[in-house]
Enzyme design. Structure first.
Site, PDB file in Angstrom:
ATOM      1  N   ARG A  10       0.812  -1.230   0.000  1.00 21.08           N
ATOM      2  CA  ARG A  10       0.000   0.000   0.000  1.00 21.08           C
ATOM      3  C   ARG A  10       0.841   1.274   0.000  1.00 21.08           C
ATOM      4  O   ARG A  10       0.381   2.332   0.410  1.00 21.08           O
ATOM      5  CB  ARG A  10      -0.976   0.026   1.172  1.00 21.08           C
TER       6      ARG A  10
ATOM      7  N   LYS B  76       1.891  11.576 -11.042  1.00 22.33           N
ATOM      8  CA  LYS B  76       1.109  10.638 -11.871  1.00 22.33           C
ATOM      9  C   LYS B  76       1.974   9.435 -12.204  1.00 22.33           C
ATOM     10  O   LYS B  76       3.101   9.585 -12.674  1.00 22.33           O
ATOM     11  CB  LYS B  76       0.704  11.301 -13.185  1.00 22.33           C
TER      12      LYS B  76
ATOM     13  N   GLU C 217       7.493  18.544 -25.042  1.00 23.61           N
ATOM     14  CA  GLU C 217       6.767  18.905 -23.813  1.00 23.61           C
ATOM     15  C   GLU C 217       7.092  20.346 -23.396  1.00 23.61           C
ATOM     16  O   GLU C 217       6.276  21.017 -22.785  1.00 23.61           O
ATOM     17  CB  GLU C 217       7.093  17.926 -22.670  1.00 23.61           C
TER      18      GLU C 217
ATOM     19  N   LYS D 221       5.078  23.352 -13.775  1.00 24.27           N
ATOM     20  CA  LYS D 221       4.329  22.129 -13.458  1.00 24.27           C
ATOM     21  C   LYS D 221       3.947  22.086 -11.979  1.00 24.27           C
ATOM     22  O   LYS D 221       2.813  21.762 -11.624  1.00 24.27           O
ATOM     23  CB  LYS D 221       5.161  20.891 -13.828  1.00 24.27           C
TER      24      LYS D 221
ATOM     25  N   GLU E   4      -6.239  16.321 -10.781  1.00 23.16           N
ATOM     26  CA  GLU E   4      -6.895  16.614 -12.055  1.00 23.16           C
ATOM     27  C   GLU E   4      -8.410  16.630 -11.913  1.00 23.16           C
ATOM     28  O   GLU E   4      -9.130  15.917 -12.591  1.00 23.16           O
ATOM     29  CB  GLU E   4      -6.470  15.570 -13.101  1.00 23.16           C
TER      30      GLU E   4
ATOM     31  N   ARG F 202      -5.171  21.186 -13.961  1.00 19.87           N
ATOM     32  CA  ARG F 202      -4.088  20.283 -14.381  1.00 19.87           C
ATOM     33  C   ARG F 202      -4.326  19.723 -15.781  1.00 19.87           C
ATOM     34  O   ARG F 202      -3.391  19.362 -16.486  1.00 19.87           O
ATOM     35  CB  ARG F 202      -3.927  19.152 -13.351  1.00 19.87           C
TER      36      ARG F 202
ATOM     37  N   ASN G 257      -2.603  18.571 -20.413  1.00 21.83           N
ATOM     38  CA  ASN G 257      -2.855  17.448 -21.314  1.00 21.83           C
ATOM     39  C   ASN G 257      -2.982  17.912 -22.759  1.00 21.83           C
ATOM     40  O   ASN G 257      -3.261  17.112 -23.648  1.00 21.83           O
ATOM     41  CB  ASN G 257      -4.142  16.714 -20.917  1.00 21.83           C
TER      42      ASN G 257
ATOM     43  N   HIS H 218      -2.174  15.704 -25.736  1.00 25.95           N
ATOM     44  CA  HIS H 218      -2.031  14.322 -25.269  1.00 25.95           C
ATOM     45  C   HIS H 218      -3.225  13.423 -25.583  1.00 25.95           C
ATOM     46  O   HIS H 218      -3.064  12.211 -25.657  1.00 25.95           O
ATOM     47  CB  HIS H 218      -1.742  14.302 -23.771  1.00 25.95           C
TER      48      HIS H 218
ATOM     49  N   HIS I 281      -1.564  10.579 -27.412  1.00 25.07           N
ATOM     50  CA  HIS I 281      -1.451   9.231 -26.836  1.00 25.07           C
ATOM     51  C   HIS I 281      -1.966   8.179 -27.814  1.00 25.07           C
ATOM     52  O   HIS I 281      -1.408   7.087 -27.929  1.00 25.07           O
ATOM     53  CB  HIS I 281      -2.245   9.143 -25.527  1.00 25.07           C
TER      54      HIS I 281
ATOM     55  N   HIS J 219       7.241   9.197 -27.206  1.00 23.15           N
ATOM     56  CA  HIS J 219       6.188  10.010 -26.600  1.00 23.15           C
ATOM     57  C   HIS J 219       6.197  11.455 -27.136  1.00 23.15           C
ATOM     58  O   HIS J 219       5.187  11.958 -27.631  1.00 23.15           O
ATOM     59  CB  HIS J 219       6.363  10.010 -25.076  1.00 23.15           C
TER      60      HIS J 219
HETATM   61  N1  NAD Z   1       3.671  10.648 -15.371  1.00 27.23           N
HETATM   62  C1  NAD Z   1       3.620  11.743 -16.094  1.00 27.23           C
HETATM   63  O1  NAD Z   1       3.125  12.789 -15.623  1.00 27.23           O
HETATM   64  C2  NAD Z   1       4.173  11.738 -17.481  1.00 27.23           C
HETATM   65  C3  NAD Z   1       4.280  12.951 -18.184  1.00 27.23           C
HETATM   66  C4  NAD Z   1       4.870  12.921 -19.452  1.00 27.23           C
HETATM   67  C5  NAD Z   1       5.323  11.721 -20.002  1.00 27.23           C
HETATM   68  N2  NAD Z   1       5.177  10.563 -19.288  1.00 27.23           N
HETATM   69  C6  NAD Z   1       5.650   9.275 -19.818  1.00 27.23           C
HETATM   70  O2  NAD Z   1       7.056   9.359 -20.035  1.00 27.23           O
HETATM   71  C7  NAD Z   1       7.397   8.383 -21.020  1.00 27.23           C
HETATM   72  C8  NAD Z   1       8.420   8.970 -21.991  1.00 27.23           C
HETATM   73  O3  NAD Z   1       9.569   9.336 -21.272  1.00 27.23           O
HETATM   74  P1  NAD Z   1      10.985   9.554 -21.986  1.00 27.23           P
HETATM   75  O4  NAD Z   1      10.811  10.407 -23.176  1.00 27.23           O
HETATM   76  O5  NAD Z   1      11.916   9.939 -20.931  1.00 27.23           O
HETATM   77  O6  NAD Z   1      11.314   8.131 -22.596  1.00 27.23           O
HETATM   78  P2  NAD Z   1      12.087   6.854 -22.029  1.00 27.23           P
HETATM   79  O7  NAD Z   1      11.884   6.708 -20.588  1.00 27.23           O
HETATM   80  O8  NAD Z   1      11.681   5.732 -22.902  1.00 27.23           O
HETATM   81  O9  NAD Z   1      13.628   7.211 -22.294  1.00 27.23           O
HETATM   82  C9  NAD Z   1      14.063   7.448 -23.614  1.00 27.23           C
HETATM   83  C10 NAD Z   1      15.410   6.782 -23.903  1.00 27.23           C
HETATM   84  O10 NAD Z   1      16.455   7.557 -23.340  1.00 27.23           O
HETATM   85  C11 NAD Z   1      17.409   6.695 -22.712  1.00 27.23           C
HETATM   86  N3  NAD Z   1      18.039   7.486 -21.653  1.00 27.23           N
HETATM   87  C12 NAD Z   1      17.455   7.905 -20.519  1.00 27.23           C
HETATM   88  N4  NAD Z   1      18.280   8.719 -19.842  1.00 27.23           N
HETATM   89  C13 NAD Z   1      19.430   8.783 -20.529  1.00 27.23           C
HETATM   90  C14 NAD Z   1      20.644   9.480 -20.345  1.00 27.23           C
HETATM   91  N5  NAD Z   1      20.839  10.317 -19.328  1.00 27.23           N
HETATM   92  N6  NAD Z   1      21.630   9.304 -21.283  1.00 27.23           N
HETATM   93  C15 NAD Z   1      21.423   8.507 -22.358  1.00 27.23           C
HETATM   94  N7  NAD Z   1      20.277   7.854 -22.605  1.00 27.23           N
HETATM   95  C16 NAD Z   1      19.280   7.983 -21.696  1.00 27.23           C
HETATM   96  C17 NAD Z   1      16.551   5.561 -22.215  1.00 27.23           C
HETATM   97  O11 NAD Z   1      17.335   4.448 -21.996  1.00 27.23           O
HETATM   98  C18 NAD Z   1      15.557   5.379 -23.362  1.00 27.23           C
HETATM   99  O12 NAD Z   1      16.109   4.559 -24.366  1.00 27.23           O
HETATM  100  C19 NAD Z   1       6.115   7.950 -21.684  1.00 27.23           C
HETATM  101  O13 NAD Z   1       5.798   6.653 -21.265  1.00 27.23           O
HETATM  102  C20 NAD Z   1       5.089   8.921 -21.169  1.00 27.23           C
HETATM  103  O14 NAD Z   1       3.798   8.370 -21.078  1.00 27.23           O
HETATM  104  C21 NAD Z   1       4.627  10.570 -18.046  1.00 27.23           C
END
Ligand code: NAD
Length: 346
Positions: A115, A137, A178, A219, A229, A234, A238, A241, A245, A255
């Site tokens: 939990r 989130k 973003e 943010k 939200e 908030r 989006n 998105h 998405h 993404h």
């Molecule tokens: N929770 C939220 O509020 C929220 C908001 C926006 C996006 N997201 C989510 O985030 C995800 C996308 O995140 P992302 O763009 O970071 O993609 P990701 O986590 O897939 O990372 C992208 C790539 O970068 C590489 N990488 C990471 N850090 C590195 C570094 N310092 N040096 C070299 N390579 C590195 C990773 O290994 C991966 O191959 C999606 O799933 C999306 O839904 C969530």
């Protein structure tokens, strides 16, 4: 400059070059029984040793697959079993070292194991530093994007732009989608700043620092107003998105790239239902950064996935639509209007 934010809605967020050096002291304050660092293959090679040295304590390490593959119920189940078998109690801590996908899945796992256990996020992509790791989130994919998830702010989040030094340019570009979103949704000055730069600024340290600080602050301000939200505040974040998405799921694009196309499509919707007139300006900025803007998917398939969107409370799609740069309205939109806009964007 290192800034510290602290509130129940976002936890403690430490932002700025060099903040990684505070990791040990911050975790010590939480007095975790055990620590598990979860990272991904790429990030482990680049940053795990540094983090282990800085942490200077015994920690378990688990390495997951990179990217969206990790946002899966089976991965969560595997982690939960591992935690249990290794004797992790409620007072143990999960530390996510990686991009947004990893932060999402580890945040989710931390929120449901016993939990809820202690959670620390160390985001390593631009996208995760300015967005995914801030605001609590969590999510995994199930047919649609982020269909399963919780709100669970990390106890400590360390946002150190130095970790972006190893990030490939393509990932910086991905994260910029973003940043553009923040500009259009909330921050006209930020949008105008991005209009002025060229692609080479992406590797400019002071530009990246500024962008990270401004977006994190934007943010946090929004999340504190509307952590779950519920009021619409908030939901402004989006923008891009709802359609983005669906495109991400259909195309397998990263993404940020999917959100880039989603923003252009949603600008077209905005032109149909609000006074917004700046789609071409938005498109020009995204294209200059090297982001895609053309829809390359069947509009009807996109619409089918939009029906699974979490914002669609009473069955009709709800979109966050710009009325001008820096300002968003939340609107219920007819499916036919979305189809019309998607037709124009393909
Ligand atoms: N929770 C939220 O509020 C929220 C908001 C926006 C996006 N997201 C989510 O985030 C995800 C996308 O995140 P992302 O763009 O970071 O993609 P990701 O986590 O897939 O990372 C992208 C790539 O970068 C590489 N990488 C990471 N850090 C590195 C570094 N310092 N040096 C070299 N390579 C590195 C990773 O290994 C991966 O191959 C999606 O799933 C999306 O839904 C969530």
């Amino acid at each position: 400059m290192v800034k510290v934010y602290s509130s129940p809605e976002v936890g403690k967020v430490i932002v700025g070059r060099g903040s990684l050096y505070r990791l040990k002291d911050e975790l010590d304050l939480l007095r975790p029984f055990k620590v598990m660092i979860v990272t991904t293959e790429n990030v482990a090679k680049l940053w795990l040793d540094r983090v282990l040295t800085l942490l200077d304590r015994v920690a378990d390490v688990t390495v997951l697959e990179d990217g969206e593959l990790a946002k899966d119920l089976k991965v969560v189940e595997r982690l939960l079993v591992e935690l249990l078998r290794k004797g992790f109690t409620r007072k143990s801590l999960l530390l996510a070292l990686g991009g947004g996908a990893l932060c999402d899945v580890i945040g989710f796992t931390a929120s449901i194991y016993m939990r809820g256990v202690l959670l620390s996020l160390v985001p390593t992509t631009l996208l995760a530093q300015i967005d995914a790791a801030i605001g609590g989130k969590t999510g995994i994919n199930l047919e649609g994007k982020n269909v399963v998830g919780t709100f669970y702010p990390a106890h400590v989040t360390i946002v150190d732009p130095e970790l972006l030094n190893t990030l490939p340019k393509e990932e910086l570009v991905n994260g910029m989608a973003e940043v553009v979103k923040y500009g259009i949704a909330l921050d006209q000055q930020l949008f105008e700043l991005i209009e002025l730069i060229d692609k080479s600024s992406l590797t400019d340290v002071s530009f990246l620092d500024k962008v990270v600080h401004e977006c994190v602050e934007d943010k946090i301000r929004i999340v504190i107003k509307d952590p779950r939200e519920e009021t619409g505040e908030r939901m402004k974040l989006n923008f891009g998105h709802t359609i983005g998405h669906a495109i991400e799921r259909l195309s397998g694009l990263e993404h940020g790239r999917a959100i880039s196309i989603g923003m252009v499509c949603e600008c077209r919707v905005a032109e149909l239902v609000t006074e917004f007139k700046d789609t071409d300006r938005v498109k020009a900025v995204l294209e200059k950064l090297g982001l895609p803007t053309q829809l390359n998917a069947d509009p009807k398939a996109v619409l089918k996935l939009i029906r699974m969107d979490k914002k669609s409370w009473y069955g009709k799609p709800i979109l966050a639509l710009p009325t001008k740069i820096g300002s968003i309205a939340i609107k219920e939109v007819e499916e036919e209007t979305i189809l019309r806009a998607l037709g124009e964007a393909s």
